[in-house]
Design a protein around this motif. Structure first.
Motif, PDB file in Angstrom:
ATOM      1  N   CYS A  14      39.225   7.748 -26.697  1.00 58.66           N
ATOM      2  CA  CYS A  14      39.851   8.102 -26.740  1.00 58.66           C
ATOM      3  C   CYS A  14      40.832   6.508 -26.290  1.00 58.66           C
ATOM      4  CB  CYS A  14      41.021   8.250 -25.645  1.00 58.66           C
ATOM      5  SG  CYS A  14      39.975   8.229 -23.813  1.00 58.66           S
ATOM      6  N   GLU A  15      39.504   5.360 -25.772  1.00 55.91           N
ATOM      7  CA  GLU A  15      40.547   3.895 -25.772  1.00 55.91           C
ATOM      8  C   GLU A  15      39.200   3.690 -26.910  1.00 55.91           C
ATOM      9  OE1 GLU A  15      37.386   2.602 -22.229  1.00 55.91           O
ATOM     10  OE2 GLU A  15      37.459   3.613 -21.522  1.00 55.91           O
ATOM     11  N   GLU A  16      38.982   3.315 -27.777  1.00 58.97           N
ATOM     12  CA  GLU A  16      38.572   3.178 -29.314  1.00 58.97           C
ATOM     13  C   GLU A  16      38.181   1.942 -28.579  1.00 58.97           C
ATOM     14  OE1 GLU A  16      41.626   3.434 -32.231  1.00 58.97           O
ATOM     15  OE2 GLU A  16      42.641   4.983 -31.670  1.00 58.97           O
ATOM     16  N   ARG A  17      37.524   1.128 -30.256  1.00 62.34           N
ATOM     17  CA  ARG A  17      37.151   0.284 -30.071  1.00 62.34           C
ATOM     18  C   ARG A  17      38.071  -0.857 -30.780  1.00 62.34           C
ATOM     19  NH1 ARG A  17      35.577  -3.118 -34.487  1.00 62.34           N
ATOM     20  NH2 ARG A  17      36.292  -1.890 -36.155  1.00 62.34           N
ATOM     21  N   SER A  18      37.311  -2.385 -29.454  1.00 68.10           N
ATOM     22  CA  SER A  18      38.176  -3.188 -29.711  1.00 68.10           C
ATOM     23  C   SER A  18      37.912  -4.060 -30.375  1.00 68.10           C
ATOM     24  CB  SER A  18      38.529  -4.084 -28.672  1.00 68.10           C
ATOM     25  OG  SER A  18      36.852  -4.381 -28.145  1.00 68.10           O
ATOM     26  N   GLU A  19      38.945  -5.147 -31.457  1.00 70.44           N
ATOM     27  CA  GLU A  19      39.426  -5.339 -32.229  1.00 70.44           C
ATOM     28  C   GLU A  19      37.613  -7.006 -32.224  1.00 70.44           C
ATOM     29  OE1 GLU A  19      42.641  -7.391 -34.283  1.00 70.44           O
ATOM     30  OE2 GLU A  19      43.755  -5.638 -33.468  1.00 70.44           O
ATOM     31  N   ASP A  20      37.489  -7.045 -31.090  1.00 67.93           N
ATOM     32  CA  ASP A  20      36.502  -8.172 -31.191  1.00 67.93           C
ATOM     33  C   ASP A  20      35.293  -7.386 -31.023  1.00 67.93           C
ATOM     34  OD1 ASP A  20      36.994  -7.159 -28.302  1.00 67.93           O
ATOM     35  OD2 ASP A  20      36.092  -8.790 -27.770  1.00 67.93           O
ATOM     36  N   GLU A  21      34.860  -6.159 -31.020  1.00 65.20           N
ATOM     37  CA  GLU A  21      33.803  -5.804 -30.761  1.00 65.20           C
ATOM     38  C   GLU A  21      33.506  -4.765 -31.945  1.00 65.20           C
ATOM     39  OE1 GLU A  21      31.909  -1.362 -28.634  1.00 65.20           O
ATOM     40  OE2 GLU A  21      34.053  -1.541 -28.637  1.00 65.20           O
ATOM     41  N   SER A  22      31.546  -5.610 -32.159  1.00 67.92           N
ATOM     42  CA  SER A  22      31.399  -4.749 -33.769  1.00 67.92           C
ATOM     43  C   SER A  22      31.109  -3.660 -34.245  1.00 67.92           C
ATOM     44  CB  SER A  22      30.243  -5.386 -34.242  1.00 67.92           C
ATOM     45  OG  SER A  22      28.750  -5.373 -32.896  1.00 67.92           O
ATOM     46  N   LEU A  23      31.392  -3.454 -34.994  1.00 61.59           N
ATOM     47  CA  LEU A  23      31.123  -1.470 -35.416  1.00 61.59           C
ATOM     48  C   LEU A  23      29.831  -1.819 -35.223  1.00 61.59           C
ATOM     49  CD1 LEU A  23      32.537   1.049 -36.761  1.00 61.59           C
ATOM     50  CD2 LEU A  23      31.871   0.108 -39.005  1.00 61.59           C
ATOM     51  N   LYS A  24      29.844  -0.084 -34.225  1.00 61.23           N
ATOM     52  CA  LYS A  24      28.886   0.025 -34.238  1.00 61.23           C
ATOM     53  C   LYS A  24      28.248   1.881 -35.291  1.00 61.23           C
ATOM     54  CE  LYS A  24      27.515  -2.770 -30.163  1.00 61.23           C
ATOM     55  NZ  LYS A  24      27.410  -2.453 -28.912  1.00 61.23           N
ATOM     56  N   TYR A  25      26.489   2.234 -35.039  1.00 66.44           N
ATOM     57  CA  TYR A  25      26.480   3.706 -35.376  1.00 66.44           C
ATOM     58  C   TYR A  25      25.485   4.556 -34.512  1.00 66.44           C
ATOM     59  CZ  TYR A  25      29.717   2.907 -39.681  1.00 66.44           C
ATOM     60  OH  TYR A  25      30.529   2.486 -40.332  1.00 66.44           O
ATOM     61  N   LEU A  26      25.411   6.050 -34.726  1.00 64.03           N
ATOM     62  CA  LEU A  26      24.628   6.297 -33.714  1.00 64.03           C
ATOM     63  C   LEU A  26      23.450   6.978 -34.787  1.00 64.03           C
ATOM     64  CD1 LEU A  26      24.078   7.424 -31.147  1.00 64.03           C
ATOM     65  CD2 LEU A  26      25.286   9.607 -32.198  1.00 64.03           C
ATOM     66  N   VAL A  27      22.515   6.214 -34.945  1.00 60.93           N
ATOM     67  CA  VAL A  27      21.264   6.358 -36.268  1.00 60.93           C
ATOM     68  C   VAL A  27      20.472   6.730 -35.404  1.00 60.93           C
ATOM     69  CG1 VAL A  27      19.411   5.097 -37.324  1.00 60.93           C
ATOM     70  CG2 VAL A  27      21.375   3.960 -36.858  1.00 60.93           C
ATOM     71  N   VAL A  28      20.014   8.007 -35.899  1.00 54.30           N
ATOM     72  CA  VAL A  28      18.786   9.078 -35.414  1.00 54.30           C
ATOM     73  C   VAL A  28      17.510   8.671 -35.979  1.00 54.30           C
ATOM     74  CG1 VAL A  28      18.131  11.416 -34.718  1.00 54.30           C
ATOM     75  CG2 VAL A  28      20.818  11.041 -35.165  1.00 54.30           C
ATOM     76  N   LEU A  29      16.272   8.445 -35.173  1.00 51.24           N
ATOM     77  CA  LEU A  29      15.287   8.431 -35.257  1.00 51.24           C
ATOM     78  C   LEU A  29      14.722   9.329 -35.520  1.00 51.24           C
ATOM     79  CD1 LEU A  29      15.220   4.513 -34.016  1.00 51.24           C
ATOM     80  CD2 LEU A  29      15.939   5.270 -36.626  1.00 51.24           C
ATOM     81  N   GLN A  30      13.398   9.771 -36.105  1.00 52.70           N
ATOM     82  CA  GLN A  30      12.243  10.464 -35.751  1.00 52.70           C
ATOM     83  C   GLN A  30      11.054   9.567 -36.053  1.00 52.70           C
ATOM     84  OE1 GLN A  30      11.792  13.855 -38.355  1.00 52.70           O
ATOM     85  NE2 GLN A  30      12.133  15.192 -37.526  1.00 52.70           N
ATOM     86  N   ASP A  31       9.712  10.208 -35.366  1.00 52.63           N
ATOM     87  CA  ASP A  31       8.524   9.514 -35.539  1.00 52.63           C
ATOM     88  C   ASP A  31       7.379  10.501 -36.077  1.00 52.63           C
ATOM     89  OD1 ASP A  31       7.824  11.685 -33.882  1.00 52.63           O
ATOM     90  OD2 ASP A  31       7.065  10.177 -31.840  1.00 52.63           O
ATOM     91  N   GLU A  32       6.279  10.201 -35.981  1.00 53.99           N
ATOM     92  CA  GLU A  32       5.130  10.989 -36.853  1.00 53.99           C
ATOM     93  C   GLU A  32       4.797  12.276 -36.573  1.00 53.99           C
ATOM     94  OE1 GLU A  32       4.639   7.699 -36.031  1.00 53.99           O
ATOM     95  OE2 GLU A  32       4.504   6.459 -37.975  1.00 53.99           O
TER      96      GLU A  32
END
Length: 63
Positions: A14-32
């Protein structure tokens, strides 16, 4: 070696991203071994390194 298996919009709640904060994504990684890990990654980092689903994850270098 870890591979990107999913990229999701980050939920800023509900706070949302502030204008000076960089856009970020949730990245899911998988190992061997099939182990998964979730990390937050900046959009600029993903774009600058041409990272997308299926890409081998490049760990950012620390300054």
């Amino acid at each position: 070696m870890k591979r990107i298996i999913a990229i999701y919009d980050n939920d800023y709640g509900c706070e949302e991203r502030s204008e000076d904060e960089s856009l970020k994504y949730l990245v899911v990684l998988q190992d061997e071994d099939g182990n998964e890990e979730e990390i937050l990654a900046e959009d600029k980092y993903l774009t600058d390194n041409n990272l997308d689903v299926g890409s081998v994850w490049i760990t950012p270098k620390e300054d």
